[in-house]
Design an enzyme around this catalytic site. Structure first.
Site, PDB file in Angstrom:
ATOM      1  N   SER A 127       0.883  -1.188  -0.093  1.00  0.00           N
ATOM      2  CA  SER A 127       0.019  -0.015  -0.064  1.00  0.00           C
ATOM      3  C   SER A 127       0.843   1.113   0.068  1.00  0.00           C
ATOM      4  CB  SER A 127      -1.082  -0.062   1.184  1.00  0.00           C
ATOM      5  OG  SER A 127      -2.078   1.006   1.205  1.00  0.00           O
ATOM      6  N   GLU A 236      -1.528  -2.686  -8.331  1.00  0.00           N
ATOM      7  CA  GLU A 236      -2.555  -3.137  -7.525  1.00  0.00           C
ATOM      8  C   GLU A 236      -3.251  -1.961  -7.003  1.00  0.00           C
ATOM      9  OE1 GLU A 236      -3.395  -2.817  -4.238  1.00  0.00           O
ATOM     10  OE2 GLU A 236      -1.391  -1.942  -3.747  1.00  0.00           O
ATOM     11  N   HIS A 306      -4.774  -5.601  -2.052  1.00  0.00           N
ATOM     12  CA  HIS A 306      -5.403  -5.566  -0.469  1.00  0.00           C
ATOM     13  C   HIS A 306      -6.352  -6.771  -0.361  1.00  0.00           C
ATOM     14  CE1 HIS A 306      -3.640  -1.478  -1.086  1.00  0.00           C
ATOM     15  NE2 HIS A 306      -4.291  -1.125   0.189  1.00  0.00           N
TER      16      HIS A 306
END
Length: 336
Positions: A127, A236, A306
């Site tokens: 992230s 992502e 995630h």
């Protein structure tokens, strides 16, 4: 959009991932460079699970600090990063992502982080951590690992995902050599639109890089985005509507970044909601559009993002990529 969440069953990627499971006691340093830890119970669960696996867990003094939305003010979080680098641990593991690292990039001692990598430390995260990984790669060439976070993955309710845990244990034991997955079945125009979806693809050597799409795009035009030609770019994101994903990809396209890669590998894009306005425009529409724009293979379904099932990926390492039918494999054990 970097984000933390309690992952759900339906978020798991289709297909399979492969990692071997190995054990070996390691010194793991847990620190918080981004968002404040709100779920203290998940934090404690993650620490206990690592200890139950036989590892020594050292928690940074400010790991649970809080300053507005951040895990402490900028000075506090910067000091935590540098303490992690100086800890002598085998692994530096973020507590969680969120937001905050891009604020710190001009002040990080990248040489100290690179020295820790040379001495055997593996920096692991996901992230918002993408910002630190790519800046470290741009400034020093050092390899870090895209992988789990303590709170959202190792501290999640119930049992941790077996594949994620096996891949993490592979990293800890030094045995990780690659990650395989099954490509989704082609849908709609994807079968004809994609040079990547032929029966075979082999890229003998390329630098693997990427991470969270929104964070990566926020580094374009800065000294913190590595200039990589002929790489394999993996991406992502979470809580981004497909049109926003396309807009972010368009930025990379217009910046000339996508065309310079040997392949683009899309991981999991989750937690968005389509609306009646979309009229059939969806994530697959974005994939089809991307394949029509770039002259390089675009693969999908990588078990990373995630989601509970995530493999670990060496950001900045030389890797090979092979595809036979729907079986894809990224591997690095043989590349020096």
């Amino acid at each position: 959009m970097p984000h933390d969440h309690d992952a759900h069953e339906h978020d798991q990627p289709r297909g399979h991932a492969a990692c071997r499971h190995n054990h070996g006691a390691q010194h793991i340093y847990v620190y918080s460079p981004s968002g404040a830890v709100r779920d203290k119970a998940a934090f404690r669960r993650g620490v206990k699970r690592l200890q139950a696996l036989g590892h020594q867990v050292e928690v940074d003094a400010d790991a649970l600090a809080s300053h507005t939305r951040f895990a402490g003010d900028d000075d506090t979080r910067l000091a935590a990063i540098h303490r992690a680098a100086a800890s002598g641990a085998d692994v530096a593991l973020i507590s969680r992502g969120g937001y905050g690292l891009t604020r710190l990039l001009p002040r990080i001692d990248y040489a100290a982080l690179a020295r820790s990598v040379e001495q055997g430390m593996r920096w692991v995260g996901v992230s918002d951590f993408t910002a630190l990984q790519l800046a470290l790669l741009a400034h020093t060439g050092a390899v870090s690992w895209a992988g789990p976070a303590l709170v959202g993955d190792l501290g999640a309710p119930g049992e941790p995902d077996e594949i994620m845990l096996a891949c993490f244990e592979d990293l800890l034991s030094g045995q990780g050599e690659g990650s395989g997955w099954r490509l989704p079945k082609p849908r709609g125009q994807a079968a004809s639109a994609a040079p990547a979806l032929s029966d075979e693809l082999y890229i003998p050597q390329a630098r693997l890089w990427g991470g969270n799409l929104a964070v990566l795009c926020a580094l374009v035009g800065t000294p913190y985005l590595p200039a990589i030609d002929g790489g394999i770019l993996f991406l992502e994101d979470v809580a981004e509507h497909p049109y926003r994903i396309e807009r972010l990809l368009t930025q990379l396209l217009h910046a000339g970044i996508l065309a310079r890669q040997q392949a683009i590998v899309l991981g999991q894009f989750t937690e968005f909601r389509l609306t009646s306005h979309d009229r059939g425009y969806r994530l697959q529409s974005v994939v089809d559009w991307l394949r029509a724009q770039v002259g390089v293979p675009v693969l999908t379904g990588l078990p990373f993002g995630h989601v509970p099932t995530k493999v670990l990926l060496p950001v900045g390492a030389q890797v090979s990529l092979s595809v036979e039918g729907r079986d894809a494999l990224l591997y690095w054990g043989h590349v020096h």
